[in-house]
Design an enzyme around this catalytic site. Structure first.
Site, PDB file in Angstrom:
ATOM      1  N   LYS A 117      26.499  65.111  23.591  1.00  0.00           N
ATOM      2  CA  LYS A 117      26.033  64.630  23.758  1.00  0.00           C
ATOM      3  C   LYS A 117      24.513  65.728  24.999  1.00  0.00           C
ATOM      4  CE  LYS A 117      27.794  60.117  23.783  1.00  0.00           C
ATOM      5  NZ  LYS A 117      28.250  59.133  25.294  1.00  0.00           N
ATOM      6  N   ARG A 171      32.478  45.963  28.313  1.00  0.00           N
ATOM      7  CA  ARG A 171      31.376  44.942  29.197  1.00  0.00           C
ATOM      8  C   ARG A 171      31.188  43.646  27.898  1.00  0.00           C
ATOM      9  NH1 ARG A 171      28.519  50.018  30.370  1.00  0.00           N
ATOM     10  NH2 ARG A 171      29.475  50.480  28.499  1.00  0.00           N
ATOM     11  N   SER A 174      26.748  54.147  32.953  1.00  0.00           N
ATOM     12  CA  SER A 174      26.035  54.795  33.425  1.00  0.00           C
ATOM     13  C   SER A 174      24.731  55.505  33.077  1.00  0.00           C
ATOM     14  CB  SER A 174      27.313  56.016  32.936  1.00  0.00           C
ATOM     15  OG  SER A 174      27.841  56.104  32.969  1.00  0.00           O
TER      16      SER A 174
HETATM   17  P1  ADP Z   1      31.925  56.688  26.766  1.00  0.00           P
HETATM   18  O1  ADP Z   1      30.702  57.883  26.549  1.00  0.00           O
HETATM   19  O2  ADP Z   1      32.745  57.110  25.657  1.00  0.00           O
HETATM   20  O3  ADP Z   1      31.868  55.088  26.107  1.00  0.00           O
HETATM   21  P2  ADP Z   1      31.716  55.905  29.150  1.00  0.00           P
HETATM   22  O4  ADP Z   1      31.506  56.878  30.278  1.00  0.00           O
HETATM   23  O5  ADP Z   1      30.307  55.136  29.227  1.00  0.00           O
HETATM   24  O6  ADP Z   1      31.994  56.603  28.263  1.00  0.00           O
HETATM   25  O7  ADP Z   1      33.273  54.752  28.994  1.00  0.00           O
HETATM   26  C1  ADP Z   1      34.295  54.844  29.270  1.00  0.00           C
HETATM   27  C2  ADP Z   1      35.129  53.813  29.581  1.00  0.00           C
HETATM   28  O8  ADP Z   1      34.815  53.139  30.398  1.00  0.00           O
HETATM   29  C3  ADP Z   1      34.997  52.591  28.099  1.00  0.00           C
HETATM   30  O9  ADP Z   1      36.184  52.099  27.510  1.00  0.00           O
HETATM   31  C4  ADP Z   1      33.638  52.169  29.006  1.00  0.00           C
HETATM   32  O10 ADP Z   1      33.616  50.484  27.989  1.00  0.00           O
HETATM   33  C5  ADP Z   1      34.229  51.450  29.500  1.00  0.00           C
HETATM   34  N1  ADP Z   1      32.907  50.920  30.965  1.00  0.00           N
HETATM   35  C6  ADP Z   1      31.527  51.632  31.108  1.00  0.00           C
HETATM   36  N2  ADP Z   1      31.390  50.538  32.171  1.00  0.00           N
HETATM   37  C7  ADP Z   1      31.575  50.100  32.626  1.00  0.00           C
HETATM   38  C8  ADP Z   1      31.978  48.662  33.212  1.00  0.00           C
HETATM   39  N3  ADP Z   1      30.572  48.299  34.117  1.00  0.00           N
HETATM   40  N4  ADP Z   1      32.976  47.327  33.543  1.00  0.00           N
HETATM   41  C9  ADP Z   1      34.461  47.799  32.788  1.00  0.00           C
HETATM   42  N5  ADP Z   1      34.146  48.725  31.406  1.00  0.00           N
HETATM   43  C10 ADP Z   1      33.034  49.615  31.401  1.00  0.00           C
END
Ligand code: ADP
Length: 171
Positions: free
Chosen positions: A42, A91, A129
Site C-alpha cells: 500500500k 461496519r 480512512s
Molecule cells: P485495514 O487496512 O487493516 O482494514 P483500517 O485502518 O482500515 O485497516 O481498519 C482497522 C480496523 O478498524 C478494521 O478492523 C476495520 O474494520 C476497523 N474499522 C475501520 N473503520 C471503522 C469504523 N468506522 N467503525 C468500526 N470499525 C472500523
C-alpha cells in the site's frame, strides 16, 4: 497473566470509528496494543511515525493503550508481544467476508489466538480512512469524524499534498 489484545490496521489516518473500538476494547482487556501494519503493497498518505503520533495523541487518556507497529505476519507479532486476542471492527456485511477469512487464516497459523469482532457504533458505520482522505482532499469538514486532537494535522497534511489531491481548504 495479563489479557493483552492487539488491534491491527492501517490507520491512514485514524478516525473516530477506530477510536471508538480502541476505547471499548480498553474497557474489556488489561492492555490494548494498537498495531500499525507496515504494508509495502500500500502507498499510505501518512508515514508510520505520523500515524503513530496521531494514535498516541488520540489515545493519550487511555492508560492501558499503547501504539506500536509491525511488518510481516500478524501472528508473529502476537507471539512477540504475548497477546492472544486480535480485535477487529465490523461496519457492514462487506467487511465480513475478508475479516472472516483473515480470522480463520490467523487461527490456522496460530491456534491459540482468538479474533474478537466489535460492531461499529451506528454513528461511525459510514466512516473509513479513505472517506476522510476524500472529504479533506476536497476541502470538506472532517469535524466529528476524526479525533479533535489530530483534525488539523490531518487537514494540513492532505492540503500539503495538493498536487495529488487538487484540494482547497473550506473553513
Ligand atoms: P485495514 O487496512 O487493516 O482494514 P483500517 O485502518 O482500515 O485497516 O481498519 C482497522 C480496523 O478498524 C478494521 O478492523 C476495520 O474494520 C476497523 N474499522 C475501520 N473503520 C471503522 C469504523 N468506522 N467503525 C468500526 N470499525 C472500523
Amino acid at each position: 497473566m495479563k489479557n493483552i489484545a492487539v488491534y491491527p490496521g492501517s490507520f491512514d489516518p485514524c478516525t473516530n470509528g477506530h477510536l471508538d473500538i480502541i476505547e471499548r476494547a480498553s474497557s474489556i482487556f488489561d492492555e490494548v496494543i494498537v498495531a500499525i501494519l507496515i504494508n509495502s503493497k500500500k502507498t499510505p498518505v501518512f508515514s508510520i511515525d505520523e500515524r503513530k503520533m496521531m494514535l498516541e495523541t488520540a489515545t493519550a487518556g487511555l492508560s492501558n493503550v499503547r501504539v506500536d507497529f509491525f511488518d510481516g505476519l500478524l501472528v508473529n507479532y502476537m507471539k512477540k508481544v504475548s497477546a492472544k486476542v486480535v480485535v477487529r471492527g465490523l461496519r457492514a456485511t462487506s467487511d465480513f467476508e475478508y475479516e472472516f477469512q483473515m480470522a480463520l487464516m490467523n487461527k490456522k497459523l496460530y491456534c491459540d489466538i482468538e479474533t474478537v469482532f466489535m460492531t461499529t457504533s451506528s454513528e461511525n458505520f459510514f466512516l473509513s480512512s479513505s472517506v476522510i482522505k476524500e472529504i479533506a482532499g476536497y476541502g470538506g469538514k472532517i469535524d466529528g469524524l476524526v479525533p479533535p486532537s489530530v483534525k488539523d494535522f490531518i487537514i494540513n497534511k492532505i492540503i500539503a499534498q495538493e498536487g495529488d489531491y487538487g484540494c482547497t481548504r473550506i473553513d
